[in-house]
Design an enzyme around this catalytic site. Sequence first.
Site: not given
Length: 265
Positions: A50, A152, A154, A180
Amino acid sequence: MTTFCKAQQIREKMSRGETVIGAHTFYLDPSITEALGLHGFEFVWIDGEHSAFDKASTLSHIMAAAAADTASIVRVPWNDPVLVKPILEMGPDGILFPMVCTAEEAKKAVAACMYPPQGVRGFGPRRANKYGAMSNEEFLDHPEKSFLRIVQIEHVDAVRNLREILDVEGIDLPLIGANDLSASIGHLGHTAHPEVRALCEEAIAICKEMNRPFGVSLGAGDHEAISYWLSKGVSFMGCGDDISYISMGCQATMEFVKDCMDGKQ
Protein backbone atom coordinates in the site's frame (compact mmCIF):
# COMPACT_ATOMS: atom_id res chain seq x y z
CA MET A 1 23.52 -20.04 12.95
CA THR A 2 25.26 -16.73 13.64
CA THR A 3 25.34 -14.87 10.34
CA PHE A 4 21.57 -14.47 10.12
CA CYS A 5 19.97 -14.34 13.54
CA LYS A 6 17.00 -11.97 13.61
CA ALA A 7 14.49 -14.44 12.18
CA GLN A 8 15.66 -17.17 14.51
CA GLN A 9 15.60 -14.82 17.50
CA ILE A 10 11.97 -14.01 16.70
CA ARG A 11 11.10 -17.70 16.31
CA GLU A 12 12.70 -18.49 19.65
CA LYS A 13 10.96 -15.63 21.42
CA MET A 14 7.57 -16.67 20.06
CA SER A 15 8.24 -20.27 21.05
CA ARG A 16 8.65 -19.08 24.65
CA GLY A 17 5.19 -17.52 24.53
CA GLU A 18 6.51 -13.97 24.36
CA THR A 19 5.21 -11.19 22.11
CA VAL A 20 7.34 -9.55 19.42
CA ILE A 21 6.40 -5.88 18.92
CA GLY A 22 6.93 -3.98 15.68
CA ALA A 23 5.82 -1.00 13.63
CA HIS A 24 4.99 -0.31 9.99
CA THR A 25 6.59 2.12 7.56
CA PHE A 26 5.04 3.64 4.45
CA TYR A 27 7.29 6.66 3.88
CA LEU A 28 10.26 6.15 1.57
CA ASP A 29 12.97 7.77 3.71
CA PRO A 30 14.98 4.90 5.27
CA SER A 31 15.89 7.01 8.28
CA ILE A 32 12.31 6.39 9.46
CA THR A 33 12.92 2.64 9.65
CA GLU A 34 16.21 3.26 11.42
CA ALA A 35 14.47 5.55 13.93
CA LEU A 36 11.68 3.04 14.59
CA GLY A 37 14.28 0.38 15.32
CA LEU A 38 16.26 2.68 17.60
CA HIS A 39 13.10 3.46 19.54
CA GLY A 40 12.79 -0.19 20.46
CA PHE A 41 10.56 -1.86 17.89
CA GLU A 42 11.74 -5.42 17.31
CA PHE A 43 10.74 -5.43 13.65
CA VAL A 44 9.79 -2.90 11.02
CA TRP A 45 7.13 -3.89 8.51
CA ILE A 46 8.21 -2.36 5.18
CA ASP A 47 4.97 -2.08 3.27
CA GLY A 48 5.28 -2.85 -0.43
CA GLU A 49 1.54 -3.36 -0.89
CA HIS A 50 0.00 0.00 0.00
CA SER A 51 2.94 2.38 -0.50
CA ALA A 52 5.21 3.78 -3.21
CA PHE A 53 8.16 1.50 -2.43
CA ASP A 54 10.24 0.33 -5.37
CA LYS A 55 13.12 -2.15 -5.19
CA ALA A 56 15.76 0.48 -4.46
CA SER A 57 13.84 2.07 -1.60
CA THR A 58 12.98 -1.35 -0.18
CA LEU A 59 16.67 -2.26 -0.10
CA SER A 60 17.54 0.99 1.67
CA HIS A 61 14.94 0.26 4.38
CA ILE A 62 16.22 -3.29 4.86
CA MET A 63 19.72 -1.90 5.36
CA ALA A 64 18.40 0.79 7.72
CA ALA A 65 16.69 -1.87 9.82
CA ALA A 66 19.98 -3.76 10.07
CA ALA A 67 21.75 -0.57 11.13
CA ALA A 68 19.22 -0.17 13.95
CA ASP A 69 19.54 -3.84 14.95
CA THR A 70 15.89 -4.55 14.21
CA ALA A 71 14.29 -7.10 11.90
CA SER A 72 13.09 -6.10 8.43
CA ILE A 73 9.78 -7.63 7.35
CA VAL A 74 8.80 -6.84 3.75
CA ARG A 75 5.19 -7.13 2.68
CA VAL A 76 5.25 -7.87 -1.03
CA PRO A 77 2.44 -6.51 -3.24
CA TRP A 78 1.11 -9.96 -4.08
CA ASN A 79 1.83 -13.67 -3.84
CA ASP A 80 3.90 -13.79 -7.03
CA PRO A 81 7.38 -15.37 -7.26
CA VAL A 82 8.45 -12.69 -9.74
CA LEU A 83 7.83 -10.03 -7.08
CA VAL A 84 9.30 -12.10 -4.26
CA LYS A 85 12.62 -13.08 -5.87
CA PRO A 86 14.39 -9.69 -5.96
CA ILE A 87 13.27 -8.93 -2.39
CA LEU A 88 14.77 -12.19 -1.13
CA GLU A 89 18.09 -11.33 -2.75
CA MET A 90 18.17 -8.22 -0.55
CA GLY A 91 18.33 -10.37 2.59
CA PRO A 92 15.27 -9.28 4.58
CA ASP A 93 14.45 -10.98 7.87
CA GLY A 94 10.95 -11.85 6.74
CA ILE A 95 8.55 -11.91 3.82
CA LEU A 96 4.86 -11.18 4.35
CA PHE A 97 2.35 -12.44 1.78
CA PRO A 98 -1.01 -10.62 1.62
CA MET A 99 -4.41 -12.24 1.19
CA VAL A 100 -3.50 -15.92 1.44
CA CYS A 101 -6.84 -17.76 1.54
CA THR A 102 -6.06 -21.41 0.72
CA ALA A 103 -3.45 -24.08 1.29
CA GLU A 104 -2.57 -23.93 -2.41
CA GLU A 105 -1.82 -20.22 -2.12
CA ALA A 106 0.29 -20.91 0.96
CA LYS A 107 2.23 -23.56 -0.94
CA LYS A 108 2.84 -21.06 -3.74
CA ALA A 109 4.21 -18.56 -1.22
CA VAL A 110 6.57 -21.10 0.31
CA ALA A 111 7.72 -22.32 -3.12
CA ALA A 112 8.68 -18.75 -4.07
CA CYS A 113 10.99 -18.67 -1.02
CA MET A 114 12.70 -22.05 -1.45
CA TYR A 115 15.33 -23.28 -3.83
CA PRO A 116 14.68 -26.44 -5.85
CA PRO A 117 13.69 -29.15 -5.21
CA GLN A 118 11.60 -27.68 -2.35
CA GLY A 119 10.59 -24.61 -4.36
CA VAL A 120 11.09 -22.48 -7.45
CA ARG A 121 13.38 -19.69 -6.21
CA GLY A 122 16.09 -18.81 -8.69
CA PHE A 123 19.65 -18.54 -7.43
CA GLY A 124 21.13 -15.04 -7.44
CA PRO A 125 21.76 -13.76 -3.91
CA ARG A 126 23.20 -10.27 -3.58
CA ARG A 127 22.96 -8.75 -0.13
CA ALA A 128 21.46 -12.04 1.08
CA ASN A 129 24.90 -13.68 0.94
CA LYS A 130 26.75 -10.52 2.01
CA TYR A 131 27.59 -9.62 -1.59
CA GLY A 132 29.61 -12.79 -2.01
CA ALA A 133 31.57 -12.47 1.23
CA MET A 134 29.62 -15.52 2.41
CA SER A 135 30.40 -18.72 0.55
CA ASN A 136 27.66 -20.53 -1.35
CA GLU A 137 28.15 -23.51 0.94
CA GLU A 138 27.50 -21.41 4.04
CA PHE A 139 24.60 -19.54 2.45
CA LEU A 140 22.89 -22.68 1.22
CA ASP A 141 23.32 -24.37 4.58
CA HIS A 142 20.40 -22.42 6.07
CA PRO A 143 18.49 -20.32 3.51
CA GLU A 144 15.12 -21.41 4.87
CA LYS A 145 16.07 -20.38 8.42
CA SER A 146 17.39 -16.92 7.60
CA PHE A 147 13.99 -15.30 7.12
CA LEU A 148 10.40 -15.66 8.29
CA ARG A 149 7.57 -16.61 5.96
CA ILE A 150 4.34 -14.98 7.10
CA VAL A 151 0.92 -15.29 5.46
CA GLN A 152 -1.84 -12.77 6.02
CA ILE A 153 -5.23 -14.09 7.00
CA GLU A 154 -7.52 -11.30 5.86
CA HIS A 155 -10.59 -12.99 4.40
CA VAL A 156 -13.33 -15.14 5.89
CA ASP A 157 -12.28 -17.97 3.54
CA ALA A 158 -8.76 -17.86 4.97
CA VAL A 159 -10.11 -18.42 8.48
CA ARG A 160 -12.22 -21.32 7.23
CA ASN A 161 -9.11 -22.83 5.59
CA LEU A 162 -6.63 -21.94 8.34
CA ARG A 163 -5.92 -25.51 9.49
CA GLU A 164 -4.97 -26.53 5.95
CA ILE A 165 -2.88 -23.37 5.51
CA LEU A 166 -0.95 -24.06 8.72
CA ASP A 167 -0.32 -27.63 7.62
CA VAL A 168 1.82 -26.27 4.75
CA GLU A 169 5.46 -26.85 5.62
CA GLY A 170 7.53 -23.68 5.64
CA ILE A 171 4.94 -21.24 7.02
CA ASP A 172 6.26 -19.60 10.19
CA LEU A 173 3.05 -17.91 11.25
CA PRO A 174 -0.27 -16.49 10.09
CA LEU A 175 -0.96 -12.81 10.62
CA ILE A 176 -4.54 -11.62 10.95
CA GLY A 177 -5.36 -8.52 8.94
CA ALA A 178 -8.48 -7.31 10.70
CA ASN A 179 -9.35 -4.52 8.25
CA ASP A 180 -9.68 -6.69 5.16
CA LEU A 181 -11.12 -9.48 7.28
CA SER A 182 -13.86 -7.09 8.39
CA ALA A 183 -14.45 -6.09 4.77
CA SER A 184 -14.89 -9.71 3.70
CA ILE A 185 -18.00 -9.98 5.90
CA GLY A 186 -19.43 -6.54 5.20
CA HIS A 187 -18.06 -4.58 8.16
CA LEU A 188 -15.14 -2.65 6.64
CA GLY A 189 -13.45 -0.46 9.24
CA HIS A 190 -15.31 -2.00 12.16
CA THR A 191 -12.60 -4.38 13.35
CA ALA A 192 -14.11 -4.66 16.84
CA HIS A 193 -17.53 -5.66 15.50
CA PRO A 194 -18.74 -8.82 17.27
CA GLU A 195 -18.82 -10.80 14.00
CA VAL A 196 -15.26 -9.73 13.14
CA ARG A 197 -14.02 -10.53 16.64
CA ALA A 198 -15.74 -13.91 16.41
CA LEU A 199 -13.71 -14.69 13.28
CA CYS A 200 -10.55 -13.55 15.02
CA GLU A 201 -11.37 -15.77 17.98
CA GLU A 202 -11.88 -18.69 15.62
CA ALA A 203 -8.46 -18.10 14.05
CA ILE A 204 -6.82 -17.74 17.47
CA ALA A 205 -8.38 -20.98 18.67
CA ILE A 206 -7.10 -22.86 15.63
CA CYS A 207 -3.57 -21.53 16.13
CA LYS A 208 -3.59 -22.50 19.79
CA GLU A 209 -5.05 -25.91 18.98
CA MET A 210 -2.21 -26.48 16.49
CA ASN A 211 0.38 -24.95 18.86
CA ARG A 212 1.31 -22.25 16.35
CA PRO A 213 2.23 -18.60 16.90
CA PHE A 214 0.00 -15.94 15.37
CA GLY A 215 0.27 -12.26 14.58
CA VAL A 216 -1.84 -9.18 13.98
CA SER A 217 -1.56 -5.69 12.51
CA LEU A 218 -3.04 -2.81 14.57
CA GLY A 219 -3.24 0.96 14.60
CA ALA A 220 -1.01 3.09 16.81
CA GLY A 221 -3.72 4.65 18.91
CA ASP A 222 -6.08 1.68 19.15
CA HIS A 223 -5.34 0.87 22.77
CA GLU A 224 -8.44 -1.29 23.12
CA ALA A 225 -7.33 -3.52 20.25
CA ILE A 226 -3.76 -3.69 21.55
CA SER A 227 -5.03 -4.76 25.00
CA TYR A 228 -7.42 -7.26 23.42
CA TRP A 229 -4.76 -8.98 21.34
CA LEU A 230 -2.23 -9.04 24.16
CA SER A 231 -4.86 -10.70 26.33
CA LYS A 232 -5.23 -13.38 23.64
CA GLY A 233 -1.52 -14.18 23.73
CA VAL A 234 -0.61 -12.70 20.34
CA SER A 235 2.90 -13.68 19.27
CA PHE A 236 3.78 -11.02 16.70
CA MET A 237 2.14 -7.58 16.78
CA GLY A 238 2.60 -4.63 14.47
CA CYS A 239 1.12 -1.62 16.25
CA GLY A 240 1.26 1.68 14.46
CA ASP A 241 2.96 3.19 11.45
CA ASP A 242 5.02 6.23 10.58
CA ILE A 243 2.08 8.14 9.07
CA SER A 244 -0.06 7.57 12.16
CA TYR A 245 2.71 8.45 14.60
CA ILE A 246 3.38 11.75 12.84
CA SER A 247 -0.35 12.48 12.64
CA MET A 248 -0.87 11.73 16.34
CA GLY A 249 2.08 13.91 17.33
CA CYS A 250 0.88 16.79 15.15
CA GLN A 251 -2.66 16.61 16.50
CA ALA A 252 -1.53 16.43 20.14
CA THR A 253 0.81 19.40 19.72
CA MET A 254 -1.74 21.53 17.88
CA GLU A 255 -4.41 20.78 20.48
CA PHE A 256 -2.03 21.79 23.27
CA VAL A 257 -1.00 25.01 21.48
CA LYS A 258 -4.64 25.96 20.86
CA ASP A 259 -5.53 25.23 24.48
CA CYS A 260 -2.64 27.47 25.61
CA MET A 261 -3.78 30.26 23.31
CA ASP A 262 -7.33 29.92 24.66
CA GLY A 263 -6.04 30.07 28.24
CA LYS A 264 -6.98 26.49 29.06
CA GLN A 265 -3.44 25.51 30.04
